[in-house]
Motif scaffolding. Structure first.
Motif, PDB file in Angstrom:
ATOM      1  N   SER A 163       0.856  -1.189   0.000  1.00  0.00           N
ATOM      2  CA  SER A 163       0.000   0.000   0.000  1.00  0.00           C
ATOM      3  C   SER A 163       0.891   1.237   0.000  1.00  0.00           C
ATOM      4  CB  SER A 163      -0.926   0.006   1.214  1.00  0.00           C
ATOM      5  OG  SER A 163      -0.261   0.488   2.343  1.00  0.00           O
ATOM      6  N   GLU A 164       0.294   2.384  -0.232  1.00  0.00           N
ATOM      7  CA  GLU A 164       1.087   3.617  -0.322  1.00  0.00           C
ATOM      8  C   GLU A 164       1.748   3.990   1.001  1.00  0.00           C
ATOM      9  OE1 GLU A 164      -2.440   6.895  -0.127  1.00  0.00           O
ATOM     10  OE2 GLU A 164      -2.261   5.720  -1.973  1.00  0.00           O
ATOM     11  N   SER A 165       1.195   3.546   2.128  1.00  0.00           N
ATOM     12  CA  SER A 165       1.815   3.871   3.418  1.00  0.00           C
ATOM     13  C   SER A 165       3.115   3.098   3.647  1.00  0.00           C
ATOM     14  CB  SER A 165       0.840   3.644   4.565  1.00  0.00           C
ATOM     15  OG  SER A 165       0.400   2.320   4.592  1.00  0.00           O
ATOM     16  N   GLU A 166       3.373   2.079   2.850  1.00  0.00           N
ATOM     17  CA  GLU A 166       4.627   1.326   2.967  1.00  0.00           C
ATOM     18  C   GLU A 166       5.832   2.245   2.759  1.00  0.00           C
ATOM     19  OE1 GLU A 166       7.022  -2.256   3.333  1.00  0.00           O
ATOM     20  OE2 GLU A 166       5.090  -1.588   4.075  1.00  0.00           O
ATOM     21  N   ALA A 167       5.675   3.272   1.927  1.00  0.00           N
ATOM     22  CA  ALA A 167       6.767   4.219   1.671  1.00  0.00           C
ATOM     23  C   ALA A 167       7.171   4.973   2.940  1.00  0.00           C
ATOM     24  CB  ALA A 167       6.354   5.211   0.584  1.00  0.00           C
ATOM     25  N   LEU A 168       6.246   5.124   3.894  1.00  0.00           N
ATOM     26  CA  LEU A 168       6.560   5.771   5.171  1.00  0.00           C
ATOM     27  C   LEU A 168       7.196   4.791   6.154  1.00  0.00           C
ATOM     28  CD1 LEU A 168       3.132   7.569   5.631  1.00  0.00           C
ATOM     29  CD2 LEU A 168       5.260   8.608   4.829  1.00  0.00           C
ATOM     30  N   ILE A 169       6.843   3.524   6.024  1.00  0.00           N
ATOM     31  CA  ILE A 169       7.295   2.514   6.982  1.00  0.00           C
ATOM     32  C   ILE A 169       8.743   2.107   6.733  1.00  0.00           C
ATOM     33  CG2 ILE A 169       6.866   0.166   7.811  1.00  0.00           C
ATOM     34  CD1 ILE A 169       3.878   0.685   7.214  1.00  0.00           C
ATOM     35  N   ILE A 170       9.148   2.023   5.479  1.00  0.00           N
ATOM     36  CA  ILE A 170      10.516   1.586   5.146  1.00  0.00           C
ATOM     37  C   ILE A 170      11.580   2.458   5.815  1.00  0.00           C
ATOM     38  CG2 ILE A 170      12.167   1.248   3.254  1.00  0.00           C
ATOM     39  CD1 ILE A 170      10.005  -0.955   3.471  1.00  0.00           C
ATOM     40  N   PRO A 171      11.496   3.791   5.737  1.00  0.00           N
ATOM     41  CA  PRO A 171      12.509   4.603   6.438  1.00  0.00           C
ATOM     42  C   PRO A 171      12.483   4.396   7.953  1.00  0.00           C
ATOM     43  CG  PRO A 171      11.288   5.951   4.879  1.00  0.00           C
ATOM     44  CD  PRO A 171      10.605   4.622   4.924  1.00  0.00           C
ATOM     45  N   PHE A 172      11.286   4.190   8.520  1.00  0.00           N
ATOM     46  CA  PHE A 172      11.194   3.916   9.951  1.00  0.00           C
ATOM     47  C   PHE A 172      11.914   2.613  10.294  1.00  0.00           C
ATOM     48  CE2 PHE A 172       9.002   1.386  13.194  1.00  0.00           C
ATOM     49  CZ  PHE A 172       9.419   2.094  14.308  1.00  0.00           C
ATOM     50  N   ILE A 173      11.723   1.582   9.492  1.00  0.00           N
ATOM     51  CA  ILE A 173      12.369   0.290   9.748  1.00  0.00           C
ATOM     52  C   ILE A 173      13.888   0.443   9.715  1.00  0.00           C
ATOM     53  CG2 ILE A 173      12.768  -2.026   8.797  1.00  0.00           C
ATOM     54  CD1 ILE A 173       9.796  -2.041   8.010  1.00  0.00           C
ATOM     55  N   LYS A 174      14.392   1.208   8.768  1.00  0.00           N
ATOM     56  CA  LYS A 174      15.842   1.437   8.693  1.00  0.00           C
ATOM     57  C   LYS A 174      16.340   2.144   9.946  1.00  0.00           C
ATOM     58  CE  LYS A 174      16.075   1.408   3.695  1.00  0.00           C
ATOM     59  NZ  LYS A 174      16.169   2.167   2.461  1.00  0.00           N
ATOM     60  N   LYS A 175      15.595   3.136  10.393  1.00  0.00           N
ATOM     61  CA  LYS A 175      15.979   3.854  11.609  1.00  0.00           C
ATOM     62  C   LYS A 175      15.918   2.930  12.820  1.00  0.00           C
ATOM     63  CE  LYS A 175      15.085   8.073  14.162  1.00  0.00           C
ATOM     64  NZ  LYS A 175      14.337   9.327  14.212  1.00  0.00           N
TER      65      LYS A 175
END
Length: 136
Positions: free
Chosen positions: A66-78
């Motif tokens: 979904s489009e919110s995945e683009a927000l989650i990926i940077p969080f996972i890296k952090k």
């Protein structure tokens, strides 16, 4: 054994759920402002042993992200940078918000109480965690 901590990541708020130390029972912990999430996790991990992070993976009906995945990926890296010794797993979170809302209805919450989006986020995190526990 350490706890498993589930995260229902959102743009404004993030729901959090945890297991007991034996990893048998999933319980809603809280909902925090997403901007305060890393700070909250640092404090929590000082007090409790966390063995695994579960992060909801939002998908479309056709299984694409979904489009919110683009927000989650940077969080996972952090998250991985801040807590490199705690593994991260993803869990399909389709329908968790709808299921959380239905859970609120089934438990007898009044209409104005069901508008509490923070509670929906916390219940959603609990459903993500419970789904993972069932799959183990």
């Amino acid at each position: 054994m350490g706890r498993i901590l589930a995260i229902d990541y959102g743009l404004k708020r993030t729901g959090i759920a945890v297991t007991d130390e034996l990893q048998i029972i999933a319980s809603g912990l809280t909902t925090v402002l997403t901007n305060d999430l890393i700070s909250f996790l640092k404090d929590y991990i000082k007090k409790e042993k966390v063995e695994l992070f579960l992060i909801g993976e939002p998908k479309q009906m056709n299984n694409s992200p979904s489009e919110s995945e683009a927000l989650i990926i940077p969080f996972i890296k952090k998250l991985d940078n801040v807590f490199p010794n705690i593994p991260i797993k993803r869990v399909d979170e389709r329908f968790t918000s709808k299921m959380a809302f239905q859970t609120m209805i089934d438990s007898g919450l009044k209409k104005n109480q069901r508008k509490n989006k923070a509670l929906i986020d916390e219940i959603s995190a609990t459903l993500i965690l419970q789904s993972y526990l069932y799959s183990k």
